[in-house]
Scaffold this motif. Structure first.
Motif, PDB file in Angstrom:
ATOM      1  N   GLY A 222       0.785  -1.221   0.000  1.00 23.37           N
ATOM      2  CA  GLY A 222       0.000   0.000   0.000  1.00 23.37           C
ATOM      3  C   GLY A 222       0.816   1.270   0.000  1.00 23.37           C
ATOM      4  N   GLY A 223       2.112   1.158   0.206  1.00 19.15           N
ATOM      5  CA  GLY A 223       2.979   2.315   0.242  1.00 19.15           C
ATOM      6  C   GLY A 223       3.407   2.773  -1.132  1.00 19.15           C
ATOM      7  N   SER A 224       4.305   3.766  -1.147  1.00 18.06           N
ATOM      8  CA  SER A 224       4.749   4.388  -2.386  1.00 18.06           C
ATOM      9  C   SER A 224       6.258   4.534  -2.413  1.00 18.06           C
ATOM     10  CB  SER A 224       4.128   5.782  -2.546  1.00 18.06           C
ATOM     11  OG  SER A 224       2.714   5.723  -2.630  1.00 18.06           O
ATOM     12  N   LEU A 225       6.803   4.519  -3.614  1.00 17.45           N
ATOM     13  CA  LEU A 225       8.202   4.825  -3.869  1.00 17.45           C
ATOM     14  C   LEU A 225       8.294   5.580  -5.182  1.00 17.45           C
ATOM     15  CD1 LEU A 225      10.155   1.519  -3.064  1.00 17.45           C
ATOM     16  CD2 LEU A 225      10.310   3.672  -1.801  1.00 17.45           C
ATOM     17  N   ARG A 226       9.317   6.412  -5.313  1.00 18.44           N
ATOM     18  CA  ARG A 226       9.619   7.059  -6.575  1.00 18.44           C
ATOM     19  C   ARG A 226      11.031   6.693  -6.991  1.00 18.44           C
ATOM     20  NH1 ARG A 226      10.130  13.475  -8.083  1.00 18.44           N
ATOM     21  NH2 ARG A 226      12.067  13.163  -6.880  1.00 18.44           N
ATOM     22  N   LEU A 227      11.136   6.051  -8.141  1.00 22.28           N
ATOM     23  CA  LEU A 227      12.427   5.708  -8.709  1.00 22.28           C
ATOM     24  C   LEU A 227      12.862   6.779  -9.697  1.00 22.28           C
ATOM     25  CD1 LEU A 227      11.932   1.895  -9.439  1.00 22.28           C
ATOM     26  CD2 LEU A 227      12.579   3.031  -7.301  1.00 22.28           C
ATOM     27  N   SER A 228      14.164   6.991  -9.786  1.00 14.29           N
ATOM     28  CA  SER A 228      14.730   7.957 -10.716  1.00 14.29           C
ATOM     29  C   SER A 228      15.666   7.262 -11.688  1.00 14.29           C
ATOM     30  CB  SER A 228      15.512   9.043  -9.966  1.00 14.29           C
ATOM     31  OG  SER A 228      14.677   9.766  -9.090  1.00 14.29           O
ATOM     32  N   CYS A 229      15.701   7.760 -12.905  1.00  7.36           N
ATOM     33  CA  CYS A 229      16.620   7.293 -13.924  1.00  7.36           C
ATOM     34  C   CYS A 229      17.315   8.512 -14.511  1.00  7.36           C
ATOM     35  CB  CYS A 229      15.880   6.517 -15.007  1.00  7.36           C
ATOM     36  SG  CYS A 229      16.904   6.016 -16.412  1.00  7.36           S
ATOM     37  N   ALA A 230      18.576   8.690 -14.166  1.00  2.24           N
ATOM     38  CA  ALA A 230      19.363   9.809 -14.670  1.00  2.24           C
ATOM     39  C   ALA A 230      20.091   9.378 -15.930  1.00  2.24           C
ATOM     40  CB  ALA A 230      20.349  10.276 -13.613  1.00  2.24           C
ATOM     41  N   ALA A 231      19.849  10.091 -17.016  1.00  2.00           N
ATOM     42  CA  ALA A 231      20.413   9.746 -18.314  1.00  2.00           C
ATOM     43  C   ALA A 231      21.465  10.760 -18.730  1.00  2.00           C
ATOM     44  CB  ALA A 231      19.314   9.676 -19.375  1.00  2.00           C
ATOM     45  N   SER A 232      22.507  10.281 -19.383  1.00  5.30           N
ATOM     46  CA  SER A 232      23.554  11.167 -19.874  1.00  5.30           C
ATOM     47  C   SER A 232      24.251  10.521 -21.058  1.00  5.30           C
ATOM     48  CB  SER A 232      24.567  11.490 -18.774  1.00  5.30           C
ATOM     49  OG  SER A 232      25.222  10.309 -18.334  1.00  5.30           O
ATOM     50  N   GLY A 233      24.953  11.342 -21.836  1.00  5.85           N
ATOM     51  CA  GLY A 233      25.813  10.829 -22.873  1.00  5.85           C
ATOM     52  C   GLY A 233      25.191  10.623 -24.236  1.00  5.85           C
ATOM     53  N   PHE A 234      23.986  11.156 -24.473  1.00  6.62           N
ATOM     54  CA  PHE A 234      23.396  11.071 -25.802  1.00  6.62           C
ATOM     55  C   PHE A 234      22.490  12.259 -26.048  1.00  6.62           C
ATOM     56  CE2 PHE A 234      18.974   9.707 -25.067  1.00  6.62           C
ATOM     57  CZ  PHE A 234      19.037   9.373 -23.730  1.00  6.62           C
ATOM     58  N   THR A 235      22.301  12.573 -27.333  1.00 10.78           N
ATOM     59  CA  THR A 235      21.490  13.718 -27.735  1.00 10.78           C
ATOM     60  C   THR A 235      20.492  13.342 -28.824  1.00 10.78           C
ATOM     61  OG1 THR A 235      23.204  14.422 -29.302  1.00 10.78           O
ATOM     62  CG2 THR A 235      23.255  15.392 -27.096  1.00 10.78           C
ATOM     63  N   TRP A 236      20.038  12.119 -28.825  1.00 10.64           N
ATOM     64  CA  TRP A 236      19.037  11.690 -29.806  1.00 10.64           C
ATOM     65  C   TRP A 236      17.784  12.536 -29.677  1.00 10.64           C
ATOM     66  CZ3 TRP A 236      19.364   5.988 -27.815  1.00 10.64           C
ATOM     67  CH2 TRP A 236      20.627   5.483 -28.094  1.00 10.64           C
ATOM     68  N   ASN A 237      17.118  12.761 -30.806  1.00  9.37           N
ATOM     69  CA  ASN A 237      15.905  13.563 -30.776  1.00  9.37           C
ATOM     70  C   ASN A 237      14.621  12.729 -30.730  1.00  9.37           C
ATOM     71  OD1 ASN A 237      16.000  12.606 -33.392  1.00  9.37           O
ATOM     72  ND2 ASN A 237      15.753  14.609 -34.367  1.00  9.37           N
ATOM     73  N   HIS A 238      14.718  11.448 -31.000  1.00  7.60           N
ATOM     74  CA  HIS A 238      13.544  10.580 -30.972  1.00  7.60           C
ATOM     75  C   HIS A 238      13.937   9.257 -30.306  1.00  7.60           C
ATOM     76  CE1 HIS A 238       9.971   8.583 -33.288  1.00  7.60           C
ATOM     77  NE2 HIS A 238       9.815   8.582 -31.967  1.00  7.60           N
ATOM     78  N   TYR A 239      13.492   9.074 -29.096  1.00  5.96           N
ATOM     79  CA  TYR A 239      13.817   7.872 -28.341  1.00  5.96           C
ATOM     80  C   TYR A 239      12.765   7.664 -27.264  1.00  5.96           C
ATOM     81  CZ  TYR A 239      15.591  11.257 -24.961  1.00  5.96           C
ATOM     82  OH  TYR A 239      15.707  12.305 -24.079  1.00  5.96           O
ATOM     83  N   ALA A 240      12.877   6.561 -26.572  1.00  6.60           N
ATOM     84  CA  ALA A 240      12.005   6.270 -25.450  1.00  6.60           C
ATOM     85  C   ALA A 240      12.827   5.762 -24.276  1.00  6.60           C
ATOM     86  CB  ALA A 240      10.946   5.235 -25.832  1.00  6.60           C
ATOM     87  N   ILE A 241      12.408   6.127 -23.093  1.00  6.11           N
ATOM     88  CA  ILE A 241      12.952   5.564 -21.862  1.00  6.11           C
ATOM     89  C   ILE A 241      11.919   4.589 -21.307  1.00  6.11           C
ATOM     90  CG2 ILE A 241      13.723   5.999 -19.510  1.00  6.11           C
ATOM     91  CD1 ILE A 241      15.699   7.006 -21.514  1.00  6.11           C
ATOM     92  N   GLY A 242      12.338   3.370 -21.088  1.00 10.78           N
ATOM     93  CA  GLY A 242      11.453   2.354 -20.553  1.00 10.78           C
ATOM     94  C   GLY A 242      11.854   1.942 -19.152  1.00 10.78           C
ATOM     95  N   TRP A 243      10.859   1.521 -18.372  1.00 10.17           N
ATOM     96  CA  TRP A 243      11.075   0.905 -17.075  1.00 10.17           C
ATOM     97  C   TRP A 243      10.705  -0.570 -17.163  1.00 10.17           C
ATOM     98  CZ3 TRP A 243      13.582   2.807 -12.962  1.00 10.17           C
ATOM     99  CH2 TRP A 243      13.729   4.194 -12.853  1.00 10.17           C
ATOM    100  N   PHE A 244      11.564  -1.405 -16.620  1.00 15.72           N
ATOM    101  CA  PHE A 244      11.380  -2.848 -16.619  1.00 15.72           C
ATOM    102  C   PHE A 244      11.642  -3.380 -15.223  1.00 15.72           C
ATOM    103  CE2 PHE A 244      12.524  -1.381 -20.762  1.00 15.72           C
ATOM    104  CZ  PHE A 244      11.717  -2.103 -21.635  1.00 15.72           C
ATOM    105  N   ARG A 245      11.195  -4.589 -14.984  1.00 10.43           N
ATOM    106  CA  ARG A 245      11.459  -5.201 -13.686  1.00 10.43           C
ATOM    107  C   ARG A 245      11.655  -6.701 -13.846  1.00 10.43           C
ATOM    108  NH1 ARG A 245       5.515  -4.455 -10.748  1.00 10.43           N
ATOM    109  NH2 ARG A 245       4.363  -5.992 -12.026  1.00 10.43           N
ATOM    110  N   GLN A 246      12.406  -7.259 -12.914  1.00  4.06           N
ATOM    111  CA  GLN A 246      12.645  -8.691 -12.907  1.00  4.06           C
ATOM    112  C   GLN A 246      12.540  -9.195 -11.470  1.00  4.06           C
ATOM    113  OE1 GLN A 246      16.286 -10.027 -14.786  1.00  4.06           O
ATOM    114  NE2 GLN A 246      15.363 -12.017 -15.192  1.00  4.06           N
ATOM    115  N   ALA A 247      11.539 -10.016 -11.222  1.00  2.00           N
ATOM    116  CA  ALA A 247      11.340 -10.620  -9.918  1.00  2.00           C
ATOM    117  C   ALA A 247      12.129 -11.918  -9.831  1.00  2.00           C
ATOM    118  CB  ALA A 247       9.855 -10.885  -9.681  1.00  2.00           C
TER     119      ALA A 247
END
Length: 123
Positions: free
Chosen positions: A15-40
């Motif tokens: 029932g609780g909450s968390l906020r994950l962060s993804c800091a990106a660097s090293g590219f300047t593409w103009n069309h891309y996607a950032i995805g979140w994935f998980r593995q249990a």
């Protein structure tokens, strides 16, 4: 030099909450996607959601839709995964990744991955 660094994982009660962060660097593409994935433990890696660089549009897996929200802070080059109403089955290592072009939640064609951050949901 492209790098993705996740942070924000930890232990939270159901029932609780968390906020994950993804800091990106090293590219300047103009069309891309950032995805979140998980593995249990003992499970295959699965897509959680993604966000497009073009317009900020998002896509989510049915299992998290309505509970998780992906957003971005362009000034900080950071993408966030806000996780609310967490369930024990959300326990996993969470990864962010980048791919060219469209926002999809399949692992295919996500070329660059972060190191992962552990999320544990337990009472």
């Amino acid at each position: 030099q492209l790098q993705l660094v996740e942070s924000g994982g930890g232990l939270v009660q159901p029932g609780g909450s968390l906020r994950l962060s993804c800091a990106a660097s090293g590219f300047t593409w103009n069309h891309y996607a950032i995805g979140w994935f998980r593995q249990a433990p003992g499970k295959e890696r699965e897509g959680v959601g993604c966000i497009s660089s073009l317009d900020g549009s998002t896509n989510y897996a049915d299992s998290v839709k309505g509970r998780f929200t992906i957003s971005r802070d362009n000034a900080k080059n950071t993408v966030y995964l806000q996780m609310n109403s967490l369930k024990p089955e959300d326990t996993a290592v969470y990864y962010c990744a980048v791919r060219w072009l469209g926002c999809t939640i399949g692992t295919h064609q996500y070329a660059y991955w972060g190191q992962g951050t552990q999320v544990t949901v337990s009472s």
